[in-house]
Design a protein around this motif. Sequence first.
Motif, PDB file in Angstrom:
ATOM      1  N   ILE A  34      10.402  -3.146  -0.792  1.00 34.86           N
ATOM      2  CA  ILE A  34      10.823  -4.312  -0.030  1.00 34.86           C
ATOM      3  C   ILE A  34      12.209  -4.041   0.541  1.00 34.86           C
ATOM      4  CG2 ILE A  34       9.431  -5.950  -1.330  1.00 34.86           C
ATOM      5  CD1 ILE A  34      11.789  -6.683  -2.994  1.00 34.86           C
ATOM      6  N   SER A  35      12.609  -4.910   1.456  1.00 34.61           N
ATOM      7  CA  SER A  35      13.911  -4.772   2.156  1.00 34.61           C
ATOM      8  C   SER A  35      13.993  -3.482   2.978  1.00 34.61           C
ATOM      9  CB  SER A  35      15.078  -4.837   1.154  1.00 34.61           C
ATOM     10  OG  SER A  35      15.055  -6.029   0.417  1.00 34.61           O
ATOM     11  N   PRO A  36      13.111  -3.248   3.930  1.00 33.20           N
ATOM     12  CA  PRO A  36      12.018  -4.120   4.395  1.00 33.20           C
ATOM     13  C   PRO A  36      10.748  -3.895   3.590  1.00 33.20           C
ATOM     14  CG  PRO A  36      12.123  -2.181   5.772  1.00 33.20           C
ATOM     15  CD  PRO A  36      13.258  -2.048   4.782  1.00 33.20           C
ATOM     16  N   ASP A  37       9.762  -4.779   3.775  1.00 33.49           N
ATOM     17  CA  ASP A  37       8.472  -4.609   3.116  1.00 33.49           C
ATOM     18  C   ASP A  37       7.721  -3.442   3.740  1.00 33.49           C
ATOM     19  OD1 ASP A  37       8.862  -6.755   1.421  1.00 33.49           O
ATOM     20  OD2 ASP A  37       7.932  -8.194   2.773  1.00 33.49           O
ATOM     21  N   TRP A  38       7.160  -2.591   2.885  1.00 34.42           N
ATOM     22  CA  TRP A  38       6.350  -1.474   3.365  1.00 34.42           C
ATOM     23  C   TRP A  38       5.362  -1.055   2.286  1.00 34.42           C
ATOM     24  CZ3 TRP A  38       6.463   3.160   0.658  1.00 34.42           C
ATOM     25  CH2 TRP A  38       7.538   3.335  -0.227  1.00 34.42           C
ATOM     26  N   THR A  39       4.282  -0.421   2.700  1.00 34.34           N
ATOM     27  CA  THR A  39       3.299   0.144   1.774  1.00 34.34           C
ATOM     28  C   THR A  39       2.907   1.531   2.268  1.00 34.34           C
ATOM     29  OG1 THR A  39       1.415  -0.845   2.959  1.00 34.34           O
ATOM     30  CG2 THR A  39       2.362  -2.101   1.119  1.00 34.34           C
ATOM     31  N   LEU A  40       2.630   2.398   1.310  1.00 33.22           N
ATOM     32  CA  LEU A  40       2.179   3.754   1.606  1.00 33.22           C
ATOM     33  C   LEU A  40       0.907   4.012   0.808  1.00 33.22           C
ATOM     34  CD1 LEU A  40       2.791   6.651   2.821  1.00 33.22           C
ATOM     35  CD2 LEU A  40       3.816   7.145   0.585  1.00 33.22           C
ATOM     36  N   ASP A  41      -0.134   4.464   1.491  1.00 36.74           N
ATOM     37  CA  ASP A  41      -1.411   4.770   0.844  1.00 36.74           C
ATOM     38  C   ASP A  41      -1.798   6.204   1.195  1.00 36.74           C
ATOM     39  OD1 ASP A  41      -1.788   2.004  -0.013  1.00 36.74           O
ATOM     40  OD2 ASP A  41      -2.205   1.586   2.100  1.00 36.74           O
ATOM     41  N   ILE A  42      -2.091   7.007   0.170  1.00 34.94           N
ATOM     42  CA  ILE A  42      -2.517   8.392   0.386  1.00 34.94           C
ATOM     43  C   ILE A  42      -3.968   8.500  -0.049  1.00 34.94           C
ATOM     44  CG2 ILE A  42      -2.111  10.815  -0.159  1.00 34.94           C
ATOM     45  CD1 ILE A  42       0.778  10.161  -0.730  1.00 34.94           C
ATOM     46  N   ALA A  43      -4.838   8.866   0.878  1.00 39.10           N
ATOM     47  CA  ALA A  43      -6.263   9.033   0.611  1.00 39.10           C
ATOM     48  C   ALA A  43      -6.625  10.506   0.727  1.00 39.10           C
ATOM     49  CB  ALA A  43      -7.093   8.202   1.590  1.00 39.10           C
ATOM     50  N   THR A  44      -7.873  10.815   0.407  1.00 38.45           N
ATOM     51  CA  THR A  44      -8.317  12.197   0.463  1.00 38.45           C
ATOM     52  C   THR A  44      -8.419  12.733   1.881  1.00 38.45           C
ATOM     53  OG1 THR A  44     -10.578  11.356   0.331  1.00 38.45           O
ATOM     54  CG2 THR A  44      -9.570  12.109  -1.716  1.00 38.45           C
ATOM     55  N   ARG A  48      -1.413   6.676   5.185  1.00 44.62           N
ATOM     56  CA  ARG A  48      -1.148   5.484   5.992  1.00 44.62           C
ATOM     57  C   ARG A  48       0.145   4.819   5.531  1.00 44.62           C
ATOM     58  NH1 ARG A  48      -5.399   0.750   5.454  1.00 44.62           N
ATOM     59  NH2 ARG A  48      -4.312   0.529   3.458  1.00 44.62           N
ATOM     60  N   LEU A  49       1.039   4.576   6.472  1.00 42.77           N
ATOM     61  CA  LEU A  49       2.296   3.872   6.209  1.00 42.77           C
ATOM     62  C   LEU A  49       2.287   2.578   7.003  1.00 42.77           C
ATOM     63  CD1 LEU A  49       5.224   3.765   5.055  1.00 42.77           C
ATOM     64  CD2 LEU A  49       5.942   4.932   7.153  1.00 42.77           C
ATOM     65  N   LYS A  50       2.498   1.461   6.300  1.00 39.89           N
ATOM     66  CA  LYS A  50       2.581   0.160   6.954  1.00 39.89           C
ATOM     67  C   LYS A  50       3.978  -0.400   6.776  1.00 39.89           C
ATOM     68  CE  LYS A  50      -2.188  -1.564   6.766  1.00 39.89           C
ATOM     69  NZ  LYS A  50      -3.051  -2.695   6.318  1.00 39.89           N
ATOM     70  N   THR A  51       4.597  -0.787   7.867  1.00 40.37           N
ATOM     71  CA  THR A  51       5.926  -1.407   7.832  1.00 40.37           C
ATOM     72  C   THR A  51       5.880  -2.661   8.690  1.00 40.37           C
ATOM     73  OG1 THR A  51       6.644  -0.056   9.698  1.00 40.37           O
ATOM     74  CG2 THR A  51       7.128   0.773   7.498  1.00 40.37           C
ATOM     75  N   GLY A  52       5.888  -3.816   8.051  1.00 42.75           N
ATOM     76  CA  GLY A  52       5.764  -5.048   8.812  1.00 42.75           C
ATOM     77  C   GLY A  52       4.419  -5.085   9.513  1.00 42.75           C
ATOM     78  N   GLY A  53       4.442  -5.253  10.828  1.00 42.66           N
ATOM     79  CA  GLY A  53       3.203  -5.267  11.599  1.00 42.66           C
ATOM     80  C   GLY A  53       2.838  -3.920  12.181  1.00 42.66           C
ATOM     81  N   ASP A  54       3.569  -2.871  11.806  1.00 43.91           N
ATOM     82  CA  ASP A  54       3.350  -1.540  12.364  1.00 43.91           C
ATOM     83  C   ASP A  54       2.600  -0.663  11.358  1.00 43.91           C
ATOM     84  OD1 ASP A  54       3.459   0.468  14.191  1.00 43.91           O
ATOM     85  OD2 ASP A  54       5.521   1.062  13.743  1.00 43.91           O
ATOM     86  N   THR A  55       1.694   0.179  11.852  1.00 41.36           N
ATOM     87  CA  THR A  55       0.929   1.080  10.991  1.00 41.36           C
ATOM     88  C   THR A  55       0.959   2.485  11.564  1.00 41.36           C
ATOM     89  OG1 THR A  55      -0.570  -0.694  10.298  1.00 41.36           O
ATOM     90  CG2 THR A  55      -1.313   1.567   9.952  1.00 41.36           C
ATOM     91  N   LEU A  56       1.302   3.459  10.719  1.00 43.70           N
ATOM     92  CA  LEU A  56       1.277   4.873  11.094  1.00 43.70           C
ATOM     93  C   LEU A  56       0.198   5.567  10.274  1.00 43.70           C
ATOM     94  CD1 LEU A  56       5.114   5.667  11.092  1.00 43.70           C
ATOM     95  CD2 LEU A  56       3.685   5.109  13.059  1.00 43.70           C
ATOM     96  N   ASN A  57      -0.726   6.249  10.942  1.00 42.55           N
ATOM     97  CA  ASN A  57      -1.782   6.997  10.279  1.00 42.55           C
ATOM     98  C   ASN A  57      -1.649   8.471  10.621  1.00 42.55           C
ATOM     99  OD1 ASN A  57      -3.697   5.058   8.911  1.00 42.55           O
ATOM    100  ND2 ASN A  57      -3.587   4.131  10.939  1.00 42.55           N
ATOM    101  N   THR A  58      -1.733   9.336   9.614  1.00 43.37           N
ATOM    102  CA  THR A  58      -1.701  10.778   9.824  1.00 43.37           C
ATOM    103  C   THR A  58      -2.813  11.421   8.995  1.00 43.37           C
ATOM    104  OG1 THR A  58      -0.252  11.384   7.970  1.00 43.37           O
ATOM    105  CG2 THR A  58       0.822  10.647  10.014  1.00 43.37           C
ATOM    106  N   PRO A  59      -3.226  12.635   9.351  1.00 41.54           N
ATOM    107  CA  PRO A  59      -4.191  13.340   8.504  1.00 41.54           C
ATOM    108  C   PRO A  59      -3.566  13.666   7.143  1.00 41.54           C
ATOM    109  CG  PRO A  59      -4.065  14.331  10.690  1.00 41.54           C
ATOM    110  CD  PRO A  59      -2.921  13.375  10.581  1.00 41.54           C
ATOM    111  N   HIS A  60      -4.404  13.818   6.135  1.00 44.02           N
ATOM    112  CA  HIS A  60      -3.928  14.191   4.804  1.00 44.02           C
ATOM    113  C   HIS A  60      -3.531  15.663   4.781  1.00 44.02           C
ATOM    114  CE1 HIS A  60      -4.327  15.688   0.647  1.00 44.02           C
ATOM    115  NE2 HIS A  60      -3.908  14.486   0.301  1.00 44.02           N
ATOM    116  N   ILE A  61      -2.459  15.969   4.056  1.00 43.24           N
ATOM    117  CA  ILE A  61      -2.088  17.354   3.782  1.00 43.24           C
ATOM    118  C   ILE A  61      -1.767  17.462   2.293  1.00 43.24           C
ATOM    119  CG2 ILE A  61      -1.140  17.767   6.094  1.00 43.24           C
ATOM    120  CD1 ILE A  61       1.659  17.565   4.791  1.00 43.24           C
ATOM    121  N   ASN A  62      -1.828  18.665   1.769  1.00 39.15           N
ATOM    122  CA  ASN A  62      -1.445  18.881   0.376  1.00 39.15           C
ATOM    123  C   ASN A  62       0.073  18.933   0.267  1.00 39.15           C
ATOM    124  OD1 ASN A  62      -4.086  19.073  -0.617  1.00 39.15           O
ATOM    125  ND2 ASN A  62      -4.208  21.222  -0.020  1.00 39.15           N
TER     126      ASN A  62
END
Length: 268
Positions: A64-74, A78-92
Amino acid sequence: MSPKTVQLVFFLSLFVFFGCAPIKDTKNTESPSPVSDVEAAGSESSNPLKAMDINEYYFMASGISPDWTLDIATDRIRLKTGGDTLNTPHINPDRAMDSNVRRYRLITEATEMTIQVHQKPCESESGTSSPYAVEVEYKRTGESGYTTLNGCGAYIMDYRLHDIWALESLNGEEITLIEGLERPTLEINSRNYTFMGSTSCNQMRGAVFYEPGLLRFNKVITTRKMCPGGLEAAFLKALQSTIHYELGDRRLRLTNPNGAELVFRKVD
């Protein structure tokens, strides 16, 4: 036919033959990417990352400060910050100089991002505790400076571990119970990273440290009843030294590189 004509026909035949021969696929002849500790933790059949659905997230972080979430899938990050979303391919991830830090370096046409996952206790501003501190630096293409985010995260425990398990064998030998002892059991709670159970005549509980393919049982507390024989001591020693796990055929197998092994069967 003149000798020159024969030679010309011969060379034209060679050209057509080699020109039409199939080209060997060289896409997979390059040196493979380094294998991370997570990938090396188990075979294709036992590695939890292989067992997961391709769209399933296995690591989540937030701040928080600012609110954000990070999700790593196989297959993606995906990074979400407020109303913005950044998606990238997975890497090791790679290992930093400090072996307790994993670093993801991502560069796409639209984004540059570095994610550092530190294996150390982290308490969020909301008061919840997590086993990892996470730092994210990112910028979109064309931006001059990076935005830095700090928060906490955890690996999502393999849902198949969430069960009650009864000990079948210890270090390769089947369990033999003497009078006054019960079969050791282990109940893993994958939602809050804890466990409880029986050592053979005492109750126990503690914390679970989890990464894909890795499983450690820490902060073990037991009641203090005197147990006959040496089963309890051997069981607790092996339990606290195992670091790898495998699941299959309704069995949970815990091992370490020094030869300790615990095999449990699933209790219905």
